[in-house]
Design a protein around this motif. Structure first.
Motif, PDB file in Angstrom:
ATOM      1  N   UNK A   2     -48.815 -11.801 -19.776  1.00  0.00           N
ATOM      2  CA  UNK A   2     -47.728 -12.165 -18.867  1.00  0.00           C
ATOM      3  C   UNK A   2     -46.466 -11.683 -19.574  1.00  0.00           C
ATOM      4  N   UNK A   3     -45.940 -10.572 -19.166  1.00  0.00           N
ATOM      5  CA  UNK A   3     -44.889  -9.935 -19.945  1.00  0.00           C
ATOM      6  C   UNK A   3     -43.485 -10.346 -19.489  1.00  0.00           C
ATOM      7  N   UNK A  62     -41.181  -0.741 -20.140  1.00  0.00           N
ATOM      8  CA  UNK A  62     -40.596  -1.461 -21.275  1.00  0.00           C
ATOM      9  C   UNK A  62     -41.688  -2.111 -22.121  1.00  0.00           C
ATOM     10  N   UNK A  63     -42.622  -2.761 -21.405  1.00  0.00           N
ATOM     11  CA  UNK A  63     -43.680  -3.478 -22.105  1.00  0.00           C
ATOM     12  C   UNK A  63     -44.545  -2.530 -22.928  1.00  0.00           C
ATOM     13  N   UNK A 104     -44.708   0.755 -29.971  1.00  0.00           N
ATOM     14  CA  UNK A 104     -43.907   0.759 -31.198  1.00  0.00           C
ATOM     15  C   UNK A 104     -44.496  -0.188 -32.233  1.00  0.00           C
ATOM     16  N   UNK A 105     -44.849  -1.384 -31.744  1.00  0.00           N
ATOM     17  CA  UNK A 105     -45.394  -2.383 -32.660  1.00  0.00           C
ATOM     18  C   UNK A 105     -46.712  -1.916 -33.284  1.00  0.00           C
TER      19      UNK A 105
END
Lengths: 168, 201
Positions: free
Chosen positions: B127-128, B135-136, B142-143
């Motif tokens: 659930x972003x 964006x998500x 990146x992470x």
């Protein structure tokens, strides 16, 4: 609430009202102090912050009426002070230079106001001196719109009779 | 029909700006016809002028506020915090909580002890919030790509979470075609039946 700002904004008008009603700066000062102390302690009772001035004026009027009744019972009424010409002219008003020009009119005005009943003095002060709207006067005093209108008229007529003729 | 006394009540109200409409019209009209009322009107006007010229509002006594504020100690006035500052504060608290609980979860003894294939893609159902797909996915990429070890651990955590809480809709992770080094593989965002998006990395 930021009571210091509220005091800065509203104290002058309330003090003028109390001075006109009580006829002396000592009572007016005590009543102004009591007004703010009472308001600050019961600020939760203020339902409409936009009408804080009317609320403060109502508190000060009720405090004045309590004092007035006490004095009446002791037979040293505030009205008596007025009618005996004992109404104190505030320090700000006894500036000698200005006083030379203004003292006659002011002392006559204060004397004329002292001869008014509490009701007409309230109507005169709130409407003609302080320029509150009739709606605000109704909020402060609890009078109906018709009562406000007639009380202001009668107060105005009484004072005009004394002062305009005094000035010629 | 109003008598002059009643008209003069309205004349007084007119001077205070409290008369309008038909009453105002009738009052003005009456004034032009009635000398007695006109005389009263002029008297009221003169009084108004005298008062405006010759009275002033007295200052409240100096030092009175100090006495009042001593009698009723004031609570400090709440500062108005700008919305952006509020948001940053809330976001900081949320991030701190996330790190705290995330670390707690990471350091606990895992419930699923067998990691079948650490190179399998991470399947993330999320659930972003208000983030859109792009964006998500950018954030997640990146992470995960910043640290292969982190990728491996994330896979482990999410795999465990899925095994523990995502009953009935769990899909086995696909095999990573790029060998032993865990890294971002591919992205596939689809809506499942539970109206949640599934992302594979």
């Amino acid at each position: 609430m930021d009571w210091e700002s509220i005091y800065q904004k509203h104290s002058r008008g309330i003090y003028q009202y109390l001075l006109n009603m009580s006829g002396n700066s000592h009572d007016a000062e005590d009543l102004l102090q009591e007004t703010f102390i009472k308001a600050m302690k019961s600020e939760a009772a203020l339902r409409e912050p936009d009408r804080i001035h009317s609320w403060l004026m109502t508190i000060s009027r009720n405090l004045f009426l309590d004092l007035y009744k006490k004095k009446m019972r002791r037979n040293t009424s505030t009205a008596g002070n007025f009618s005996d010409g004992m109404m104190e002219i505030p320090a700000e008003q006894v500036n000698p230079e200005r006083n030379a020009v203004l003292s006659d009119f002011r002392s006559k005005l204060l004397q004329a106001m002292g001869e008014l009943s509490e009701t007409y003095r309230t109507a005169f002060t709130l409407s003609i001196l302080q320029k509150h709207s009739y709606r605000e006067i109704g909020e402060i005093t609890g009078w109906t719109p018709a009562m406000v209108k007639i009380n202001v008229f009668r107060a105005r007529r009484k004072i005009a009779t004394v002062l305009v003729e005094f000035r010629g | 029909m109003m008598n002059c006394e009643e008209r003069q009540v309205n004349i007084s109200a007119m001077l205070d700006g409290e008369l309008s409409g038909q009453e105002l019209i009738e009052t003005v009209s009456h004034l032009s016809e009635c000398q007695a009322c006109m005389k009263e009107f002029r008297r009221f006007q003169s009084l108004q002028s005298l008062i405006e010229e010759e009275t002033s509002i007295p200052e409240a006594p100096p030092g009175l506020w100090d006495r009042i504020s001593q009698a009723v100690p004031q609570k400090p006035v709440a500062k108005i915090i700008p919305l952006r500052t509020k948001f940053i504060k809330i976001a900081s608290i949320a991030a701190a909580l996330l790190i705290f609980f995330g670390l707690g979860y990471f350091m606990r003894k895992p419930t699923l002890t067998i990691l079948e294939d650490p190179n399998s893609p991470i399947v993330l159902a999320s659930d972003r919030g208000s983030m859109d797909d792009d964006q998500f996915l950018t954030l997640t990429r990146e992470l995960l790509s910043s640290d292969p070890e982190y990728h491996r651990r994330m896979y482990f955590i999410l795999h465990t979470l899925q095994a523990d809480y995502w009953e009935g809709t769990y899909e086995p992770p696909e095999t990573n075609e790029q060998g032993n080094s865990p890294q971002l593989m591919q992205t596939d965002a689809t809506n499942d039946n539970n109206d949640r998006n599934i992302y594979r990395f």
